[in-house]
Write a protein that holds these residues in place. Structure first.
Motif, PDB file in Angstrom:
ATOM      1  N   VAL A   1     -48.044 -21.218  32.096  1.00 49.48           N
ATOM      2  CA  VAL A   1     -48.333 -22.222  31.559  1.00 49.48           C
ATOM      3  C   VAL A   1     -47.542 -23.471  31.650  1.00 49.48           C
ATOM      4  CG1 VAL A   1     -48.905 -23.371  29.186  1.00 49.48           C
ATOM      5  CG2 VAL A   1     -49.493 -20.937  29.613  1.00 49.48           C
ATOM      6  N   SER A   2     -48.058 -24.524  32.264  1.00 45.69           N
ATOM      7  CA  SER A   2     -47.091 -25.683  32.556  1.00 45.69           C
ATOM      8  C   SER A   2     -47.122 -26.436  31.271  1.00 45.69           C
ATOM      9  CB  SER A   2     -47.883 -26.553  33.650  1.00 45.69           C
ATOM     10  OG  SER A   2     -49.068 -26.983  33.178  1.00 45.69           O
ATOM     11  N   GLN A   3     -46.026 -27.080  31.142  1.00 46.73           N
ATOM     12  CA  GLN A   3     -45.959 -27.880  29.801  1.00 46.73           C
ATOM     13  C   GLN A   3     -44.940 -29.097  30.307  1.00 46.73           C
ATOM     14  OE1 GLN A   3     -43.430 -25.249  27.442  1.00 46.73           O
ATOM     15  NE2 GLN A   3     -45.404 -24.285  26.724  1.00 46.73           N
ATOM     16  N   SER A   4     -45.234 -30.190  29.705  1.00 47.74           N
ATOM     17  CA  SER A   4     -44.404 -31.556  29.918  1.00 47.74           C
ATOM     18  C   SER A   4     -43.171 -31.334  28.804  1.00 47.74           C
ATOM     19  CB  SER A   4     -45.072 -32.491  29.628  1.00 47.74           C
ATOM     20  OG  SER A   4     -46.128 -32.555  30.576  1.00 47.74           O
ATOM     21  N   ARG A   5     -42.182 -31.748  29.310  1.00 44.76           N
ATOM     22  CA  ARG A   5     -40.869 -31.829  28.507  1.00 44.76           C
ATOM     23  C   ARG A   5     -40.516 -33.383  28.313  1.00 44.76           C
ATOM     24  NH1 ARG A   5     -38.627 -26.598  28.653  1.00 44.76           N
ATOM     25  NH2 ARG A   5     -39.291 -25.614  30.551  1.00 44.76           N
ATOM     26  N   TYR A   6     -40.085 -33.474  27.143  1.00 47.95           N
ATOM     27  CA  TYR A   6     -39.927 -34.903  26.547  1.00 47.95           C
ATOM     28  C   TYR A   6     -38.397 -34.975  26.297  1.00 47.95           C
ATOM     29  CZ  TYR A   6     -44.720 -35.149  26.463  1.00 47.95           C
ATOM     30  OH  TYR A   6     -46.137 -35.077  26.881  1.00 47.95           O
ATOM     31  N   LEU A   7     -37.773 -36.005  26.350  1.00 46.34           N
ATOM     32  CA  LEU A   7     -36.182 -36.203  26.115  1.00 46.34           C
ATOM     33  C   LEU A   7     -36.351 -37.029  24.607  1.00 46.34           C
ATOM     34  CD1 LEU A   7     -34.351 -36.988  29.180  1.00 46.34           C
ATOM     35  CD2 LEU A   7     -34.408 -34.694  27.889  1.00 46.34           C
ATOM     36  N   VAL A   8     -35.891 -36.472  23.654  1.00 45.75           N
ATOM     37  CA  VAL A   8     -35.978 -37.049  22.356  1.00 45.75           C
ATOM     38  C   VAL A   8     -34.639 -37.156  21.825  1.00 45.75           C
ATOM     39  CG1 VAL A   8     -37.046 -37.162  19.961  1.00 45.75           C
ATOM     40  CG2 VAL A   8     -38.186 -35.927  21.863  1.00 45.75           C
ATOM     41  N   TYR A   9     -34.177 -38.482  21.803  1.00 43.98           N
ATOM     42  CA  TYR A   9     -32.496 -38.669  21.303  1.00 43.98           C
ATOM     43  C   TYR A   9     -32.402 -38.752  19.959  1.00 43.98           C
ATOM     44  CZ  TYR A   9     -32.154 -39.447  26.401  1.00 43.98           C
ATOM     45  OH  TYR A   9     -32.121 -39.030  27.846  1.00 43.98           O
ATOM     46  N   PRO A  10     -31.261 -38.398  19.624  1.00 45.49           N
ATOM     47  CA  PRO A  10     -31.170 -38.984  18.011  1.00 45.49           C
ATOM     48  C   PRO A  10     -31.280 -40.265  17.817  1.00 45.49           C
ATOM     49  CG  PRO A  10     -29.124 -37.729  19.071  1.00 45.49           C
ATOM     50  CD  PRO A  10     -30.178 -38.072  19.979  1.00 45.49           C
ATOM     51  N   GLY A  11     -32.164 -40.388  16.773  1.00 43.46           N
ATOM     52  CA  GLY A  11     -32.466 -42.101  16.164  1.00 43.46           C
ATOM     53  C   GLY A  11     -33.781 -42.268  16.729  1.00 43.46           C
ATOM     54  N   THR A  12     -34.449 -41.507  17.706  1.00 43.47           N
ATOM     55  CA  THR A  12     -35.831 -41.647  18.033  1.00 43.47           C
ATOM     56  C   THR A  12     -36.706 -41.415  16.742  1.00 43.47           C
ATOM     57  OG1 THR A  12     -35.433 -40.784  20.175  1.00 43.47           O
ATOM     58  CG2 THR A  12     -37.587 -40.653  19.372  1.00 43.47           C
ATOM     59  N   THR A  13     -37.873 -42.365  16.630  1.00 40.13           N
ATOM     60  CA  THR A  13     -38.475 -42.429  15.388  1.00 40.13           C
ATOM     61  C   THR A  13     -39.945 -41.407  15.790  1.00 40.13           C
ATOM     62  OG1 THR A  13     -39.837 -44.262  16.033  1.00 40.13           O
ATOM     63  CG2 THR A  13     -38.118 -44.743  14.611  1.00 40.13           C
ATOM     64  N   PHE A  14     -40.508 -41.064  14.915  1.00 36.05           N
ATOM     65  CA  PHE A  14     -41.841 -40.412  14.976  1.00 36.05           C
ATOM     66  C   PHE A  14     -42.664 -40.954  15.745  1.00 36.05           C
ATOM     67  CE2 PHE A  14     -46.118 -39.411  13.747  1.00 36.05           C
ATOM     68  CZ  PHE A  14     -46.253 -38.134  14.083  1.00 36.05           C
ATOM     69  N   ASN A  15     -42.829 -42.459  15.531  1.00 39.41           N
ATOM     70  CA  ASN A  15     -43.820 -43.251  16.467  1.00 39.41           C
ATOM     71  C   ASN A  15     -43.294 -43.493  17.828  1.00 39.41           C
ATOM     72  OD1 ASN A  15     -45.563 -43.559  14.243  1.00 39.41           O
ATOM     73  ND2 ASN A  15     -44.721 -45.544  13.520  1.00 39.41           N
ATOM     74  N   GLN A  16     -41.951 -43.391  17.930  1.00 42.85           N
ATOM     75  CA  GLN A  16     -41.559 -43.611  19.378  1.00 42.85           C
ATOM     76  C   GLN A  16     -41.819 -42.120  19.979  1.00 42.85           C
ATOM     77  OE1 GLN A  16     -37.720 -44.411  18.283  1.00 42.85           O
ATOM     78  NE2 GLN A  16     -37.677 -46.711  19.006  1.00 42.85           N
ATOM     79  N   ALA A  17     -41.530 -40.981  19.466  1.00 42.43           N
ATOM     80  CA  ALA A  17     -41.852 -39.866  20.385  1.00 42.43           C
ATOM     81  C   ALA A  17     -43.289 -39.759  20.662  1.00 42.43           C
ATOM     82  CB  ALA A  17     -41.442 -38.539  19.342  1.00 42.43           C
ATOM     83  N   ILE A  18     -44.343 -40.003  19.694  1.00 38.78           N
ATOM     84  CA  ILE A  18     -45.805 -39.980  19.794  1.00 38.78           C
ATOM     85  C   ILE A  18     -46.139 -40.985  21.043  1.00 38.78           C
ATOM     86  CG2 ILE A  18     -47.998 -40.366  18.771  1.00 38.78           C
ATOM     87  CD1 ILE A  18     -46.746 -37.791  18.122  1.00 38.78           C
ATOM     88  N   GLU A  19     -45.542 -42.366  20.957  1.00 36.51           N
ATOM     89  CA  GLU A  19     -45.753 -43.217  22.182  1.00 36.51           C
ATOM     90  C   GLU A  19     -45.400 -42.726  23.427  1.00 36.51           C
ATOM     91  OE1 GLU A  19     -43.929 -47.063  21.254  1.00 36.51           O
ATOM     92  OE2 GLU A  19     -45.089 -47.182  19.294  1.00 36.51           O
ATOM     93  N   GLN A  20     -44.146 -41.883  23.487  1.00 33.09           N
ATOM     94  CA  GLN A  20     -43.840 -41.181  24.799  1.00 33.09           C
ATOM     95  C   GLN A  20     -45.063 -40.231  25.234  1.00 33.09           C
ATOM     96  OE1 GLN A  20     -39.886 -39.296  24.369  1.00 33.09           O
ATOM     97  NE2 GLN A  20     -39.787 -38.975  26.607  1.00 33.09           N
TER      98      GLN A  20
END
Length: 177
Positions: free
Chosen positions: A1-20
């Motif tokens: 199964v292929s997956q995408s990975r996301y770098l989520v740094y400390p302080g990243t908001t929920f909305n920023q993560a969803i936007e990414q």
């Protein structure tokens, strides 16, 4: 199964993560070509198809699974995608589909309702998106994974049943544990 990975740094908001994640999806949609549609299928149709491809098989079989889906749609055959039943009944992860679940009264029941389900059943990766617009050439209508890393494709329902019996024997032997 292929997956995408996301770098989520400390302080990243929920909305920023969803936007990414949304931005990454748009990149994958453009890279795969689903944003242009394919034959008579809209980008949304292709997203639904890619979600089934993602949920049904190994990356090495994605283009063949796509071909089976298109072949079935072309002749008006029910898609009979087990993963859509799993989605409708929230029972993902089970290799065997009990017959009782086939009675599920959901538009995602592709044994009961013909055509595409009403929406995606998973978040497909770029490989599944690409397979939805680049199906393999073939006349297959059926496929079954008879043992891990051994998925077989055929046009013959009789051959499918032979392989399905082989799957059941391998399952009893514990090959899928």
């Amino acid at each position: 199964v292929s997956q995408s990975r996301y770098l989520v740094y400390p302080g990243t908001t929920f909305n920023q993560a969803i936007e990414q994640m949304v931005e990454r999806f748009y990149i994958a949609a453009t890279n795969s070509g689903i944003d242009k549609g394919f034959n008579q299928y809209t980008p949304y149709d292709l997203l639904i198809i890619a979600s089934m491809i993602q949920s049904e098989g190994d990356i090495s079989d994605f283009s063949k699974i796509a071909r089976v889906i298109y072949n079935r749609l072309e002749i008006g055959m029910p898609l009979q995608i087990n993963a859509t039943i799993d989605y409708a009944t929230n029972t993902r992860g089970k290799i065997r589909l009990p017959y009782k679940r086939l009675e599920t009264n959901s538009k995602y029941n592709t044994y009961k309702y013909r055509g595409l389900p009403p929406g995606p059943i998973s978040n497909p990766g770029e490989a599944a998106l690409k397979a939805s617009v680049n199906p393999a050439n073939g006349d297959w209508l059926y496929y079954v994974t008879v043992k891990p890393n051994d998925t077989r494709f055929t046009k013959s329902f009789d051959q499918f049943n032979i392989w399905a019996n082989e799957f059941r024997k391998n399952e009893e032997l514990g090959l899928f544990n």
